[in-house]
Design an enzyme around this catalytic site. Structure first.
Site, PDB file in Angstrom:
ATOM      1  N   GLU A  11      63.741  34.355  55.779  1.00 10.50           N
ATOM      2  CA  GLU A  11      62.710  34.400  54.727  1.00 10.50           C
ATOM      3  C   GLU A  11      61.743  35.573  54.900  1.00 10.50           C
ATOM      4  O   GLU A  11      61.055  35.944  53.946  1.00 10.50           O
ATOM      5  CB  GLU A  11      61.922  33.081  54.707  1.00 10.50           C
ATOM      6  CG  GLU A  11      62.727  31.927  54.144  1.00 10.50           C
ATOM      7  CD  GLU A  11      62.084  30.576  54.432  1.00 10.50           C
ATOM      8  OE1 GLU A  11      62.146  29.704  53.552  1.00 10.50           O
ATOM      9  OE2 GLU A  11      61.525  30.380  55.527  1.00 10.50           O
ATOM     10  N   ASP A 213      66.365  24.735  45.509  1.00 11.54           N
ATOM     11  CA  ASP A 213      67.232  23.593  45.176  1.00 11.54           C
ATOM     12  C   ASP A 213      66.405  22.560  44.429  1.00 11.54           C
ATOM     13  O   ASP A 213      65.188  22.699  44.342  1.00 11.54           O
ATOM     14  CB  ASP A 213      67.814  22.997  46.467  1.00 11.54           C
ATOM     15  CG  ASP A 213      66.718  22.452  47.381  1.00 11.54           C
ATOM     16  OD1 ASP A 213      66.374  21.275  47.275  1.00 11.54           O
ATOM     17  OD2 ASP A 213      66.164  23.224  48.189  1.00 11.54           O
TER      18      ASP A 213
HETATM   19  N1  ADE Z   1      62.937  23.169  51.496  1.00 11.46           N
HETATM   20  C1  ADE Z   1      63.808  23.625  50.567  1.00 11.46           C
HETATM   21  N2  ADE Z   1      64.411  22.601  49.932  1.00 11.46           N
HETATM   22  C2  ADE Z   1      63.906  21.476  50.473  1.00 11.46           C
HETATM   23  C3  ADE Z   1      64.138  20.090  50.249  1.00 11.46           C
HETATM   24  N3  ADE Z   1      65.019  19.681  49.329  1.00 11.46           N
HETATM   25  N4  ADE Z   1      63.444  19.194  50.998  1.00 11.46           N
HETATM   26  C4  ADE Z   1      62.558  19.610  51.926  1.00 11.46           C
HETATM   27  N5  ADE Z   1      62.314  20.897  52.198  1.00 11.46           N
HETATM   28  C5  ADE Z   1      62.972  21.827  51.471  1.00 11.46           C
END
Ligand code: ADE
Length: 245
Positions: A11, A213
């Protein structure tokens, strides 16, 4: 000195590639990279995942590097229908969704601080910088990579973030979070911990989260690739505008 933290090396990779006059030091299994980024003195570090790791890293950063501002940048899962992969969340209030010391304290309340969430600083300037980044999006982000992750027209949202030591990957869990913390729009695993340490040391804190996501059954994407080719270039573009203003 401005401290910049991410959870993963990938990142901050694009920022590291741009860092000039680099000096590195190792402390507590972390590497702190000091140098100049777009003519500003910064120190970059990746904390590893989770609240403990990021709180420890933040404390070290504040105590050993004389920082007067901390910016966290990284990825997050969306818990709102209209917040999509590639969208950018500029954090407003940070909650610890897994903190519950009731009946001694209210759900989510941080003992002694008497706060259920912590506020960010410098959001207006960060939103402005992000707006400018979006205007020059294609000069930072590879079009083909964006399509791999279904990113078309990213938007910026100023909103609340829920942090906890859990990777969220089910609709059931999203529904629970939506009920418990209706203003939270995305989830991640570090932000509120970093915000708490910054609050305790009186250091201005802000946070940029790129949606990677939708925190559902499909949440286990290739994070390394997303962080490397998408999120770290978002951070580069946003911070270039933030620092050069
Ligand atoms: N960071 C990126 N996606 C995530 C998720 N689904 N749950 C927790 N931290 C995250």
């Amino acid at each position: 000195m401005i401290g910049i933290i991410s959870a993963m090396q990938e990142e901050i990779q694009a920022l590291l590639n741009e860092l000039k006059n680099v000096q590195s030091s190792e402390k507590g299994m972390r590497t702190y990279y000091s140098g100049t980024l777009f003519d500003k003195k910064v120190v970059l570090v990746f904390s590893r995942w989770g609240k403990v790791a990021s709180a420890a890293t933040t404390t070290q950063l504040i105590n050993d590097f004389n920082v007067d501002e901390i910016i966290f940048t990284g990825v997050a899962g969306s818990i709102k229908k209209d917040l999509n992969i590639g969208d950018i969340v500029i954090g407003k209030n940070l909650f610890q969704h897994d903190l519950n010391a009731s009946p001694f304290f209210k759900k989510f309340e941080i003992p002694i601080l008497k706060k259920e969430f912590l506020e960010t600083k410098n959001a207006t300037k960060l939103i402005e910088a992000t707006t400018n980044f979006i205007k020059s999006y294609s000069s930072y982000i590879d079009k083909k990579e964006a399509l791999v992750f279904d990113i078309t027209t990213p938007k910026i949202v100023f909103g609340d973030i829920a942090s906890g030591d859990k990777f969220i990957k089910s609709l059931k869990k999203i529904r629970k979070l939506n009920n418990a913390l209706p203003t939270a729009i995305c989830v991640e695993m570090e932000g509120a911990a970093v915000a708490q340490i910054c609050y305790e040391y009186n250091i201005p804190f802000s946070i940029i989260r790129i949606i990677s996501d939708k925190a559902n059954d499909n949440a286990t994407i290739d994070f390394s690739r997303f962080a490397n080719s998408i999120a770290s270039y978002y951070a580069l573009g946003i911070l270039k505008n933030y620092f050069e203003d």
